[in-house]
Scaffold this active site. Structure first.
Site, PDB file in Angstrom:
ATOM      1  N   TYR A 102       0.841  -1.200   0.000  1.00 54.28           N
ATOM      2  CA  TYR A 102       0.000   0.000   0.000  1.00 54.28           C
ATOM      3  C   TYR A 102       0.885   1.263   0.000  1.00 54.28           C
ATOM      4  O   TYR A 102       0.500   2.321  -0.501  1.00 54.28           O
ATOM      5  CB  TYR A 102      -0.978  -0.014   1.182  1.00 54.28           C
ATOM      6  CG  TYR A 102      -2.190   0.865   0.946  1.00 54.28           C
ATOM      7  CD1 TYR A 102      -3.055   0.637  -0.120  1.00 54.28           C
ATOM      8  CD2 TYR A 102      -2.477   1.936   1.798  1.00 54.28           C
ATOM      9  CE1 TYR A 102      -4.163   1.445  -0.337  1.00 54.28           C
ATOM     10  CE2 TYR A 102      -3.588   2.741   1.594  1.00 54.28           C
ATOM     11  CZ  TYR A 102      -4.419   2.494   0.533  1.00 54.28           C
ATOM     12  OH  TYR A 102      -5.519   3.300   0.324  1.00 54.28           O
TER      13      TYR A 102
ATOM     14  N   LYS B  50      -3.409   8.550   2.696  1.00 51.21           N
ATOM     15  CA  LYS B  50      -4.667   8.330   3.433  1.00 51.21           C
ATOM     16  C   LYS B  50      -4.554   8.873   4.862  1.00 51.21           C
ATOM     17  O   LYS B  50      -5.550   9.353   5.423  1.00 51.21           O
ATOM     18  CB  LYS B  50      -5.027   6.838   3.462  1.00 51.21           C
ATOM     19  CG  LYS B  50      -5.444   6.271   2.113  1.00 51.21           C
ATOM     20  CD  LYS B  50      -6.642   6.976   1.519  1.00 51.21           C
ATOM     21  CE  LYS B  50      -7.235   6.206   0.342  1.00 51.21           C
ATOM     22  NZ  LYS B  50      -8.222   7.011  -0.412  1.00 51.21           N
TER      23      LYS B  50
END
Ligand code: NAD
Length: 261
Positions: free
Chosen positions: A156, A163
């Protein structure tokens, strides 16, 4: 009477029928909201127009969130049809594919870092800034985030940082817009197979690991995220702002998957 009857919502982030924004649009439509849409580029225009029709809308506008001019233009154009807006859904994320494949320290670049943060986090406050004068009292802004903001998840990488920035954005925007009666929240969705997700290497394996460990023993759907989004953007959630709601089958509360005794 639906949960969202009388509300007008702008949805940013429909790219395919698998998009989380498509699940949200369907739920909003079912709950009586009036909808408008943006599309990222000309390639997506006719597809988004087609989807919009299915949700009773003729309002679609181009918007690459990298461009302040395009963001401004959305609200100028929308203002010709609507005198106010109640909901903005931001369901947008991007990082260059090579940053989502491999050892974080090795693959992360200045340019990829900048792009990921600009497209995935800055764009949320940019939409709020441009849409602020049209937002009505009891309005609601919603974004989509992922557990990678808080915990390390394989591949990720820089999206996790973007995020984390987006989740801080939710809190600062909530504080900033609260006195105007506008709420700002995020949904942290479990992994779902979409176009954006297919950019993450080994996503298929991630899905099966996730389903094994989640308390519900399965992955979530865009319809489930859509229903939670409808609640969060409705007056039923009038006391909730600055919050991240997990719609992930409970995955985030676990530290380890079930063990065979
Ligand atoms: N799919 C998952 O597993 C998952 C899990 C948690 C959170 N999310 C988040 O949900 C959101 C929606 O993603 P999705 O999974 O539905 O994938 P998706 O590919 O269907 O949607 C991503 C959207 O971002 C838009 N976008 C990307 N760059 C843009 C730009 N420069 N300007 C305008 N739009 C741009 C795309 O057009 C697309 O509509 C993203 O923020 C994603 O990070 C996804």
């Amino acid at each position: 009477m639906g949960l969202l009857s009388g509300k007008r919502a702008l949805i940013v982030g429909v790219a395919s029928k698998l998009s989380i924004a498509a699940g949200i649009s369907e739920a909003f439509y079912q709950q009586g909201a009036e909808l408008a849409f943006t599309y990222q580029n000309e390639k997506l225009k006719s597809r988004v127009e087609e989807f919009a029709k299915g949700w009773g809308s003729e309002l679609t506008f181009p918007c690459d969130v990298a461009s302040d001019e395009e963001i401004e233009a959305v609200f100028t154009e929308l203002g010709k049809h609507w005198d106010g807006i109640d909901i903005i859904v931001h369901s947008v994320g991007y990082a260059p594919a090579h940053e989502l494949n491999g050892n974080y320290v090795e693959v992360t670049t200045r340019e990829g870092f900048r792009t990921a943060h600009e497209i995935s986090s800055y764009s949320f406050v940019a939409l709020a800034k441009a849409g602020r004068s049209m937002l009505r009292e009891n309005g609601s802004l919603l974004t989509l985030t992922y557990l990678g903001a808080e915990k390390v998840l394989h591949n990720y990488n820089v999206m996790g940082l973007a995020k984390a920035s987006l989740e801080a954005n939710v809190r600062y925007m909530a504080a900033s817009l609260g006195e105007e009666g506008i709420r700002v929240n995020g949904i942290s969705a479990g992994p779902i197979r979409t176009l954006a997700a297919s950019g993450i290497k080994s996503f298929r394996r991630m899905l099966s690991e996730n389903a094994k460990r989640a308390p519900l023993r399965r992955n979530v759907t865009i319809d489930e995220v859509g229903n939670s989004a409808a609640f969060l953007c409705s007056d039923m959630a009038s006391g909730i702002t600055g919050e991240i709601l997990y719609v992930d089958g409970g995955f985030n509360v676990t530290a380890m998957g079930p063990i065979e005794d």
